[in-house]
Design an enzyme around this catalytic site. Structure first.
Site, mmCIF file in Angstrom:
data_model
loop_
_atom_site.group_PDB
_atom_site.id
_atom_site.type_symbol
_atom_site.label_atom_id
_atom_site.label_comp_id
_atom_site.label_asym_id
_atom_site.label_seq_id
_atom_site.Cartn_x
_atom_site.Cartn_y
_atom_site.Cartn_z
ATOM 1 N N PHE A 10 0.968 -1.253 -0.274
ATOM 2 C CA PHE A 10 -0.014 0.000 0.084
ATOM 3 C C PHE A 10 0.866 1.418 0.290
ATOM 4 C CE2 PHE A 10 -2.228 -3.558 2.387
ATOM 5 C CZ PHE A 10 -3.421 -3.467 1.480
ATOM 6 N N ALA A 11 1.973 1.321 -0.264
ATOM 7 C CA ALA A 11 2.929 2.267 -0.285
ATOM 8 C C ALA A 11 3.033 2.887 -1.577
ATOM 9 C CB ALA A 11 4.444 1.817 -0.014
ATOM 10 N N GLY A 12 2.323 2.734 -2.464
ATOM 11 C CA GLY A 12 2.314 3.284 -3.846
ATOM 12 C C GLY A 12 3.451 2.848 -4.915
ATOM 13 N N GLU A 18 5.636 -6.879 -8.521
ATOM 14 C CA GLU A 18 5.721 -7.785 -7.656
ATOM 15 C C GLU A 18 6.840 -8.597 -7.859
ATOM 16 O OE1 GLU A 18 3.460 -7.980 -5.678
ATOM 17 O OE2 GLU A 18 1.842 -6.750 -6.774
ATOM 18 N N GLN A 37 9.312 -9.305 -6.054
ATOM 19 C CA GLN A 37 9.854 -10.568 -5.104
ATOM 20 C C GLN A 37 9.420 -11.719 -5.321
ATOM 21 O OE1 GLN A 37 7.288 -8.151 -4.719
ATOM 22 N NE2 GLN A 37 5.426 -9.001 -4.117
ATOM 23 N N TYR A 74 6.282 -10.221 5.672
ATOM 24 C CA TYR A 74 5.621 -10.100 6.856
ATOM 25 C C TYR A 74 6.409 -10.146 8.093
ATOM 26 C CZ TYR A 74 4.829 -14.820 7.979
ATOM 27 O OH TYR A 74 4.680 -16.032 8.637
ATOM 28 N N CYS A 119 -2.726 4.047 13.309
ATOM 29 C CA CYS A 119 -2.437 5.424 13.930
ATOM 30 C C CYS A 119 -2.076 6.603 12.950
ATOM 31 C CB CYS A 119 -0.982 5.371 15.043
ATOM 32 S SG CYS A 119 0.523 5.187 14.117
ATOM 33 N N TYR A 175 -3.529 -8.325 4.907
ATOM 34 C CA TYR A 175 -2.448 -7.504 5.168
ATOM 35 C C TYR A 175 -2.673 -5.949 5.506
ATOM 36 C CZ TYR A 175 0.254 -11.140 2.975
ATOM 37 O OH TYR A 175 1.000 -12.389 2.712
ATOM 38 N N CYS A 182 3.238 1.230 11.461
ATOM 39 C CA CYS A 182 4.471 1.819 11.686
ATOM 40 C C CYS A 182 5.199 0.991 12.720
ATOM 41 C CB CYS A 182 4.112 3.327 12.457
ATOM 42 S SG CYS A 182 3.296 2.608 14.099
HETATM 43 N N1 LIG Z 1 -2.832 2.150 4.590
HETATM 44 C C1 LIG Z 1 -2.548 2.801 3.531
HETATM 45 N N2 LIG Z 1 -1.714 3.697 3.441
HETATM 46 C C2 LIG Z 1 -1.494 4.098 2.083
HETATM 47 N N3 LIG Z 1 -2.208 3.867 0.910
HETATM 48 C C3 LIG Z 1 -3.224 2.988 1.154
HETATM 49 C C4 LIG Z 1 -3.672 2.520 2.354
HETATM 50 N N4 LIG Z 1 -4.617 1.510 2.134
HETATM 51 C C5 LIG Z 1 -4.945 1.860 0.951
HETATM 52 N N5 LIG Z 1 -4.088 2.490 0.114
HETATM 53 C C6 LIG Z 1 -4.311 2.898 -1.417
HETATM 54 O O1 LIG Z 1 -3.508 2.170 -1.950
HETATM 55 C C7 LIG Z 1 -2.709 3.181 -2.754
HETATM 56 C C8 LIG Z 1 -1.380 2.531 -3.525
HETATM 57 O O2 LIG Z 1 -1.524 1.298 -4.231
HETATM 58 P P1 LIG Z 1 -0.318 0.757 -4.759
HETATM 59 O O3 LIG Z 1 0.260 1.724 -5.690
HETATM 60 O O4 LIG Z 1 -0.913 -0.477 -5.435
HETATM 61 O O5 LIG Z 1 0.744 0.327 -3.490
HETATM 62 P P2 LIG Z 1 1.635 -0.796 -3.503
HETATM 63 O O6 LIG Z 1 1.937 -1.308 -5.044
HETATM 64 O O7 LIG Z 1 2.756 -0.199 -2.817
HETATM 65 O O8 LIG Z 1 1.026 -2.069 -2.696
HETATM 66 C C9 LIG Z 1 -2.590 4.507 -2.251
HETATM 67 O O9 LIG Z 1 -2.703 5.539 -3.360
HETATM 68 C C10 LIG Z 1 -4.249 4.484 -1.352
HETATM 69 O O10 LIG Z 1 -5.126 4.963 -2.358
HETATM 70 C C1 LIG Z 2 4.055 -8.784 3.021
HETATM 71 C C2 LIG Z 2 3.792 -10.210 2.155
HETATM 72 C C3 LIG Z 2 3.150 -9.924 1.055
HETATM 73 N N1 LIG Z 2 2.888 -11.048 0.113
HETATM 74 C C4 LIG Z 2 2.114 -10.918 -0.927
HETATM 75 C C5 LIG Z 2 0.824 -10.018 -0.881
HETATM 76 C C6 LIG Z 2 0.599 -9.544 -2.126
HETATM 77 O O1 LIG Z 2 0.033 -10.635 -3.120
HETATM 78 C C7 LIG Z 2 2.071 -9.233 -2.556
HETATM 79 C C8 LIG Z 2 2.156 -7.646 -2.323
HETATM 80 O O2 LIG Z 2 1.519 -6.885 -3.259
HETATM 81 P P1 LIG Z 2 1.947 -5.391 -3.245
HETATM 82 O O3 LIG Z 2 1.689 -4.825 -4.616
HETATM 83 O O4 LIG Z 2 2.950 -4.837 -2.604
HETATM 84 O O5 LIG Z 2 0.533 -4.786 -2.402
HETATM 85 O O6 LIG Z 2 2.886 -9.792 -1.864
HETATM 86 C C9 LIG Z 2 3.476 -12.131 0.433
HETATM 87 O O7 LIG Z 2 3.272 -13.041 -0.564
HETATM 88 N N2 LIG Z 2 4.100 -12.398 1.541
HETATM 89 C C10 LIG Z 2 4.487 -11.256 2.593
HETATM 90 O O8 LIG Z 2 4.966 -11.477 3.466
#
Ligand SMILES: Nc1ncnc2c1ncn2[C@@H]1O[C@H](COP(=O)(O)OP(=O)(O)O)[C@@H](O)[C@H]1O
Ligand SMILES: Cc1cn([C@H]2C[C@H](O)[C@@H](COP(=O)(O)O)O2)c(=O)[nH]c1=O
Length: 267
Positions: A69-71, A144, A146, A175, A203, A228, A232
């Site tokens: 969810f970091a973008g 993805e 990883q 995780y 938070c 997930y 923090c």
């Molecule tokens: N707890 C959260 N913190 C930040 N963004 C979140 C959260 N929950 C949902 N989002 C959404 O997820 C989007 C980011 O999605 P994405 O680019 O797919 O992230 P990532 O690839 O890092 O998992 C943010 O722009 C926001 O809209």
């Molecule tokens: C922390 C964690 C994540 N994964 C999986 C869960 C999702 O399918 C992707 C991550 O997707 P995102 O684009 O970064 O939101 O990875 C996992 O398999 N194991 C883990 O520990």
């Protein structure tokens, strides 16, 4: 500006999916008739003339990491679209393990989509994409990352030998906050590294880690907000403690239930 999205496939063996856009095709010269290079001191004899040989291209590797969810995907798509809008030929690959939102698209958590190649590995990409189409590609995005065991070799080949710009997005940690897949292995190869943060769901502070809400133990477990949440440091530590305490309670309940069942069998 021409509309590039969805872009037009070029020589693909997989119609309408993998995407290479392409207004100004063949931008990178593949051959040079004369290539000169002089050493720093301007010394004699350093001039190289290479007639009809492929020019050494200059590739790049950019790595985007962070918790879920970091973008990361958002940043990858922004970069890919911007490269496409500048007339470069682009394609995105994601792991076929990720079937969450769409099979043949990269999709962000807030719904932005882009067509991609969903593959089990990276080294087969060139063959599947087609060698000619691959040669014309300028920029390759990997989401993805990883999940790709061959990430290091693919990035090396694509950037060092084939002159591609490779933009890699993925989780640096799982995780348990352990190194995930080969993502950290490509840090020494990278031109730039960007670590993004999310918002802690408990938070609202900056979130650096991903907490798994279920008690499944395997490293790879596909999921989204159902499994997930970004947290923090404080809530990661507390969350892990809560998960551990919950596990102990559940196991003791299971133990008590098993004893009751065993006792009932004797009655
Ligand atoms: N707890 C959260 N913190 C930040 N963004 C979140 C959260 N929950 C949902 N989002 C959404 O997820 C989007 C980011 O999605 P994405 O680019 O797919 O992230 P990532 O690839 O890092 O998992 C943010 O722009 C926001 O809209
Ligand atoms: C922390 C964690 C994540 N994964 C999986 C869960 C999702 O399918 C992707 C991550 O997707 P995102 O684009 O970064 O939101 O990875 C996992 O398999 N194991 C883990 O520990």
């Amino acid at each position: 500006m021409k509309s590039l999205f969805p872009p037009t496939p070029v020589h693909t063996t997989k119609p309408n999916l993998p995407l290479v856009k392409t207004p100004s095709f063949l931008r990178i010269p593949s051959f040079s008739t004369s290539m000169s290079s002089t050493t720093a001191g301007g010394g004699s004899g350093a001039e190289i003339h290479s007639v009809g040989r492929r020019q050494q291209p200059s590739g790049e590797i950019h790595v985007i990491v962070g918790p879920m969810f970091a973008g990361k995907t958002t940043a990858l798509l922004r970069r890919i679209k911007s490269e496409g809008n500048s007339g470069r030929n682009v394609a995105i690959i994601k792991s076929s393990k990720d079937t969450r939102y769409a099979i043949d698209s990269v999709v962000t958590h807030d719904g932005t989509k882009f067509p991609c190649w969903a593959l089990p590995d990276l080294l087969s990409f060139k063959h599947r994409f087609g060698a000619d189409a691959y040669d014309k590609l300028d920029v390759i995005g990997i989401d993805e990352s990883q999940f790709f065991a061959d990430l290091y070799d693919f990035c090396c080949n694509a950037a060092d030998h084939d002159g591609k710009t490779v933009i890699v997005a993925g989780l640096d940690g799982d995780y348990l906050r352990r190194s995930f897949g080969s993502v950290l292995e490509i840090i020494p190869l990278a031109d730039t590294i960007t670590k993004l943060t999310a918002r802690c769901e408990l938070c609202g502070k900056r979130a650096f880690f991903t907490l798994r809400k279920t008690d499944e133990k395997q490293t790879e477990l596909i999921g989204g907000a159902d499994v997930y949440m970004p947290v923090c440091r404080q809530h990661y530590v507390n969350g892990q403690a809560v998960m551990e305490a919950t596990r102990v309670v559940l196991e003791s309940h299971k133990f008590q239930n098993d004893q009751i069942v065993e006792a009932a069998a004797f009655i």
